[in-house]
Scaffold this active site. Structure first.
Site, PDB file in Angstrom:
ATOM      1  N   CYS A   6      -3.296   8.256  -8.435  1.00 19.25           N
ATOM      2  CA  CYS A   6      -3.606   7.848  -7.163  1.00 19.25           C
ATOM      3  C   CYS A   6      -5.009   8.862  -7.621  1.00 19.25           C
ATOM      4  O   CYS A   6      -5.265  10.325  -7.596  1.00 19.25           O
ATOM      5  CB  CYS A   6      -3.327   8.354  -5.864  1.00 19.25           C
ATOM      6  N   LYS A  58       4.022   4.576 -11.195  1.00 21.76           N
ATOM      7  CA  LYS A  58       2.913   3.862 -12.007  1.00 21.76           C
ATOM      8  C   LYS A  58       1.671   4.881 -12.720  1.00 21.76           C
ATOM      9  O   LYS A  58       1.620   5.692 -11.931  1.00 21.76           O
ATOM     10  CB  LYS A  58       2.362   3.092 -10.780  1.00 21.76           C
ATOM     11  N   LYS A 101       1.078  -1.137  -0.137  1.00 18.71           N
ATOM     12  CA  LYS A 101       0.015  -0.277   0.099  1.00 18.71           C
ATOM     13  C   LYS A 101       1.001   1.878   0.205  1.00 18.71           C
ATOM     14  O   LYS A 101       1.728   1.405   0.512  1.00 18.71           O
ATOM     15  CB  LYS A 101      -1.228   0.316   1.321  1.00 18.71           C
ATOM     16  N   GLY A 148      -7.826   7.158  -0.649  1.00 16.13           N
ATOM     17  CA  GLY A 148      -7.641   8.399  -0.778  1.00 16.13           C
ATOM     18  C   GLY A 148      -6.337   8.226   0.461  1.00 16.13           C
ATOM     19  O   GLY A 148      -5.765   8.870   1.498  1.00 16.13           O
ATOM     20  N   LEU A 149      -5.187   6.726  -0.162  1.00 16.84           N
ATOM     21  CA  LEU A 149      -3.749   7.040   0.334  1.00 16.84           C
ATOM     22  C   LEU A 149      -3.231   7.039   1.880  1.00 16.84           C
ATOM     23  O   LEU A 149      -2.288   7.133   2.625  1.00 16.84           O
ATOM     24  CB  LEU A 149      -2.900   8.312   0.000  1.00 16.84           C
ATOM     25  N   THR A 188      -8.436  -7.010  -6.978  1.00 21.20           N
ATOM     26  CA  THR A 188      -9.338  -6.872  -6.809  1.00 21.20           C
ATOM     27  C   THR A 188      -9.247  -9.145  -6.845  1.00 21.20           C
ATOM     28  O   THR A 188     -10.280  -8.910  -6.120  1.00 21.20           O
ATOM     29  CB  THR A 188     -10.284  -6.753  -7.965  1.00 21.20           C
ATOM     30  N   ASN A 221       3.612   6.258  -7.397  1.00 27.16           N
ATOM     31  CA  ASN A 221       2.542   6.230  -7.860  1.00 27.16           C
ATOM     32  C   ASN A 221       2.035   8.148  -7.974  1.00 27.16           C
ATOM     33  O   ASN A 221       1.634   8.985  -7.061  1.00 27.16           O
ATOM     34  CB  ASN A 221       1.837   5.687  -6.256  1.00 27.16           C
ATOM     35  N   ASN A 223      -3.261   1.902 -13.124  1.00 27.51           N
ATOM     36  CA  ASN A 223      -3.879   2.233 -11.933  1.00 27.51           C
ATOM     37  C   ASN A 223      -5.697   2.282 -12.760  1.00 27.51           C
ATOM     38  O   ASN A 223      -5.743   1.701 -13.420  1.00 27.51           O
ATOM     39  CB  ASN A 223      -3.145   3.841 -11.183  1.00 27.51           C
ATOM     40  N   THR A 224      -5.923   2.432 -11.773  1.00 31.39           N
ATOM     41  CA  THR A 224      -7.526   1.952 -11.519  1.00 31.39           C
ATOM     42  C   THR A 224      -8.199   3.333 -12.521  1.00 31.39           C
ATOM     43  O   THR A 224      -8.063   3.852 -12.287  1.00 31.39           O
ATOM     44  CB  THR A 224      -7.958   1.730 -10.620  1.00 31.39           C
TER      45      THR A 224
HETATM   46  C1  SIN Z   1      -6.644   5.088  -2.560  1.00 31.31           C
HETATM   47  O1  SIN Z   1      -5.559   5.522  -1.667  1.00 31.31           O
HETATM   48  O2  SIN Z   1      -7.081   5.778  -2.697  1.00 31.31           O
HETATM   49  C2  SIN Z   1      -5.891   4.500  -4.183  1.00 31.31           C
HETATM   50  C3  SIN Z   1      -4.755   4.413  -4.058  1.00 31.31           C
HETATM   51  C4  SIN Z   1      -4.868   4.617  -5.842  1.00 31.31           C
HETATM   52  O3  SIN Z   1      -5.102   3.891  -6.609  1.00 31.31           O
HETATM   53  O4  SIN Z   1      -3.569   4.148  -6.314  1.00 31.31           O
END
Ligand code: SIN
Length: 298
Positions: free
Chosen positions: A130, A165, A45, A72-73, A266, A127, A192-193
């Protein structure tokens, strides 16, 4: 396509599977449950310079076909990670790559510099993608010049390898990948997503407090395959695929599209032991392929 062993940053792995950031903490709980079999490396994480509480809950919403997150990290900050998380993570049976996030371009190098004082991380995942924060995050990843700047600062701060990323949501991922390479990155993580949202049609309300979040699902596989393919053609550094894995075939498809390693996220939340199942499936499919006289499976 690499058919194993799989090599990243000078290390050889008998699995192409990594745990995607944010889906297994630092891998400690899965280690305690004996569920890291089949995993080549854990990506942690995100860690930031200062502790972050993260977004107001609910932070995870399950949709019909996948998962929306808006964490939100949230993390205890780099000093706490150094003091208590990494010593525990030194017992991991697989290498740890620490995901690093920042509010400013300078934050990334500062966090990496501190993490370098621990022998535990074998590398970093930077990262810049996000979708759930108002400072930094995907806004950095959308700008190739910012991606290059962050990469240069991180490359100057550590001798360890790092992957950047990337975001699929803003800007040109391929240009950002090339910028990461130019700045000294040792890989790119694609990706990322995807920005997503769900709304309760009865109330018109979005369950996530921020409304939108990051969407992940095996249904995203073709989107990741396309991005891996396009990025592979644009850079010489390894491409780590992330997004869309739900079966051994999916892993092989991402490798065939040009991925060096494949991250699983996931799917693991649905099936915590999925890595071993996926690896066994991958081996079986590759053995079948090798069984054909010309080795092509055709
Ligand atoms: C998050 O912590 O909101 C997700 C982290 C990410 O998508 O990089």
């Amino acid at each position: 396509m690499e058919t194993g062993p799989w090599t990243l940053w000078g290390r050889e792995y008998d699995s192409p599977l990594m745990l995607a950031s944010g889906t297994a903490g630092f891998g400690l709980e899965l280690m305690e449950m004996g569920m890291l079999a089949g995993v080549a490396a854990v990506v942690s994480k995100a860690t930031t310079l200062l502790p972050r509480d993260g977004n107001v809950p609910p932070r995870i919403v399950e949709t019909r076909y996948g998962l929306l997150n808006s964490v939100g990290l949230a993390n205890p900050g780099v000093e706490e990670v150094l003091a208590s998380v990494l010593p525990a993570a030194s017992r991991l049976p697989v290498p740890l790559i620490v995901n690093v996030a920042g509010d400013t371009v300078e934050d990334y190098a500062s966090v990496v510099e501190r993490l370098d004082s621990s022998p535990v991380p074998v590398g970093y995942e930077i990262n810049v993608s996000c979708p759930n924060v108002s400072a930094g995050g995907a806004a950095f990843g959308a700008s190739p010049s910012t991606v290059e700047e962050v990469s240069r600062l991180v490359a100057a701060a550590t001798r360890r390898p790092f992957s950047v990323k990337l975001t699929p949501n803003e800007g040109s991922m391929v240009e950002s990948a090339a910028a990461a390479e130019e700045g000294g990155a040792s890989a790119v993580t694609v990706c990322n997503t995807f920005l997503g949202m769900t709304v309760d049609w009865r109330t018109g309300e979005a369950p996530l407090k921020r409304g939108v979040g990051g969407y992940s699902s095996p249904a995203l596989l073709p989107l990741t395959v396309a991005r891996v393919h396009l990025t592979r053609r644009a850079v010489g550094i390894p491409v780590l695929a992330s997004g869309g894995v739900g079966s051994p075939e999916d892993v092989l498809e991402l490798l065939a599209a040009g991925a060096t390693m494949v991250q699983v996220g996931t799917w693991l939340m649905r099936r915590p032991g999925a890595a071993l199942e996926l690896l066994e499936g991958v081996r079986e499919l590759l053995d079948g392929l090798r069984g054909f006289p010309d080795g092509t499976g055709t």
